[in-house]
Motif scaffolding. Structure first.
Motif, PDB file in Angstrom:
ATOM      1  N   LEU A  26     -12.302   3.776 -32.237  1.00 23.30           N
ATOM      2  CA  LEU A  26     -13.706   3.396 -32.023  1.00 23.30           C
ATOM      3  C   LEU A  26     -14.630   4.606 -32.185  1.00 23.30           C
ATOM      4  O   LEU A  26     -15.660   4.518 -32.857  1.00 23.30           O
ATOM      5  CB  LEU A  26     -13.901   2.816 -30.616  1.00 23.30           C
ATOM      6  CG  LEU A  26     -13.475   1.392 -30.363  1.00 23.30           C
ATOM      7  CD1 LEU A  26     -13.547   1.086 -28.871  1.00 23.30           C
ATOM      8  CD2 LEU A  26     -14.328   0.418 -31.153  1.00 23.30           C
ATOM      9  N   GLY A  29     -15.352   5.401 -35.645  1.00 19.77           N
ATOM     10  CA  GLY A  29     -16.292   4.439 -36.206  1.00 19.77           C
ATOM     11  C   GLY A  29     -17.725   4.739 -35.804  1.00 19.77           C
ATOM     12  O   GLY A  29     -18.653   4.592 -36.607  1.00 19.77           O
ATOM     13  N   TYR A  30     -17.918   5.182 -34.568  1.00 17.66           N
ATOM     14  CA  TYR A  30     -19.254   5.590 -34.124  1.00 17.66           C
ATOM     15  C   TYR A  30     -19.711   6.839 -34.875  1.00 17.66           C
ATOM     16  O   TYR A  30     -20.853   6.911 -35.325  1.00 17.66           O
ATOM     17  CB  TYR A  30     -19.273   5.847 -32.615  1.00 17.66           C
ATOM     18  CG  TYR A  30     -19.374   4.584 -31.792  1.00 17.66           C
ATOM     19  CD1 TYR A  30     -20.560   3.862 -31.737  1.00 17.66           C
ATOM     20  CD2 TYR A  30     -18.286   4.113 -31.071  1.00 17.66           C
ATOM     21  CE1 TYR A  30     -20.659   2.700 -30.987  1.00 17.66           C
ATOM     22  CE2 TYR A  30     -18.368   2.959 -30.314  1.00 17.66           C
ATOM     23  CZ  TYR A  30     -19.556   2.256 -30.279  1.00 17.66           C
ATOM     24  OH  TYR A  30     -19.649   1.098 -29.530  1.00 17.66           O
ATOM     25  N   PHE A  35     -20.208   1.714 -36.241  1.00 19.75           N
ATOM     26  CA  PHE A  35     -20.285   0.951 -34.991  1.00 19.75           C
ATOM     27  C   PHE A  35     -21.552   1.333 -34.241  1.00 19.75           C
ATOM     28  O   PHE A  35     -21.908   2.514 -34.162  1.00 19.75           O
ATOM     29  CB  PHE A  35     -19.074   1.225 -34.106  1.00 19.75           C
ATOM     30  CG  PHE A  35     -17.752   0.830 -34.720  1.00 19.75           C
ATOM     31  CD1 PHE A  35     -17.655  -0.158 -35.686  1.00 19.75           C
ATOM     32  CD2 PHE A  35     -16.584   1.449 -34.323  1.00 19.75           C
ATOM     33  CE1 PHE A  35     -16.441  -0.523 -36.243  1.00 19.75           C
ATOM     34  CE2 PHE A  35     -15.359   1.095 -34.856  1.00 19.75           C
ATOM     35  CZ  PHE A  35     -15.286   0.108 -35.827  1.00 19.75           C
ATOM     36  N   SER A  38     -20.015  -1.683 -28.545  1.00 15.79           N
ATOM     37  CA  SER A  38     -18.700  -2.294 -28.356  1.00 15.79           C
ATOM     38  C   SER A  38     -18.428  -2.438 -26.878  1.00 15.79           C
ATOM     39  O   SER A  38     -19.057  -1.783 -26.053  1.00 15.79           O
ATOM     40  CB  SER A  38     -17.599  -1.444 -29.017  1.00 15.79           C
ATOM     41  OG  SER A  38     -17.539  -0.150 -28.431  1.00 15.79           O
ATOM     42  N   ILE A  49     -17.236  -5.792 -31.122  1.00 19.93           N
ATOM     43  CA  ILE A  49     -17.798  -4.596 -31.746  1.00 19.93           C
ATOM     44  C   ILE A  49     -18.936  -5.062 -32.643  1.00 19.93           C
ATOM     45  O   ILE A  49     -18.781  -6.013 -33.411  1.00 19.93           O
ATOM     46  CB  ILE A  49     -16.756  -3.839 -32.594  1.00 19.93           C
ATOM     47  CG1 ILE A  49     -15.540  -3.455 -31.758  1.00 19.93           C
ATOM     48  CG2 ILE A  49     -17.386  -2.609 -33.252  1.00 19.93           C
ATOM     49  CD1 ILE A  49     -14.342  -2.973 -32.576  1.00 19.93           C
ATOM     50  N   ALA A  51     -20.989  -3.954 -35.788  1.00 17.49           N
ATOM     51  CA  ALA A  51     -20.819  -3.000 -36.884  1.00 17.49           C
ATOM     52  C   ALA A  51     -21.898  -3.206 -37.941  1.00 17.49           C
ATOM     53  O   ALA A  51     -22.313  -4.337 -38.199  1.00 17.49           O
ATOM     54  CB  ALA A  51     -19.440  -3.166 -37.518  1.00 17.49           C
TER      55      ALA A  51
END
Length: 98
Positions: A26, A29-30, A35, A38, A49, A51
């Motif tokens: 995660l 992804g941030y 993202f 989440s 999440i 996205a």
């Protein structure tokens, strides 16, 4: 934009075993700017999440690398939508209809 809905089909113990790896995934992804939110569902039957992106195939490739999915602890439902209206803080993510 995408809503990624995770469902835990098995015991939460398996989710907990993979949680540190999932959180690292995660965080990546941030950091990549994909993202924007989440968290767990309540009750704890899965997660959600939010996205950003325009390419469903890319989101599918990304979710395929989630340690929870690889470890058999979750399944994904991917919902694509156009965020045509947002709160002011999310204005950078507003989209036009095609």
């Amino acid at each position: 934009m995408f809503i990624l809905e995770l469902t835990y089909p098995g015991p939460l113990e398996r989710v907990d075993e993979l949680l540190d790896e999932h959180v690292a995934w995660l965080n990546a992804g941030y950091e990549a700017g994909v993202f924007i939110a989440s968290g767990r569902q309540n009750p704890r039957v899965g997660g959600v999440i939010l996205a950003v992106g325009d390419d469903r195939a890319e989101i599918e490739k990304l979710t395929a690398t989630d340690p929870l999915l690889i470890g058999g602890a979750c399944t994904y439902r991917i919902i694509e939508f156009f965020a045509t209206t947002t709160a002011p803080a999310l204005a950078p993510y507003r989209q036009q209809l095609p």
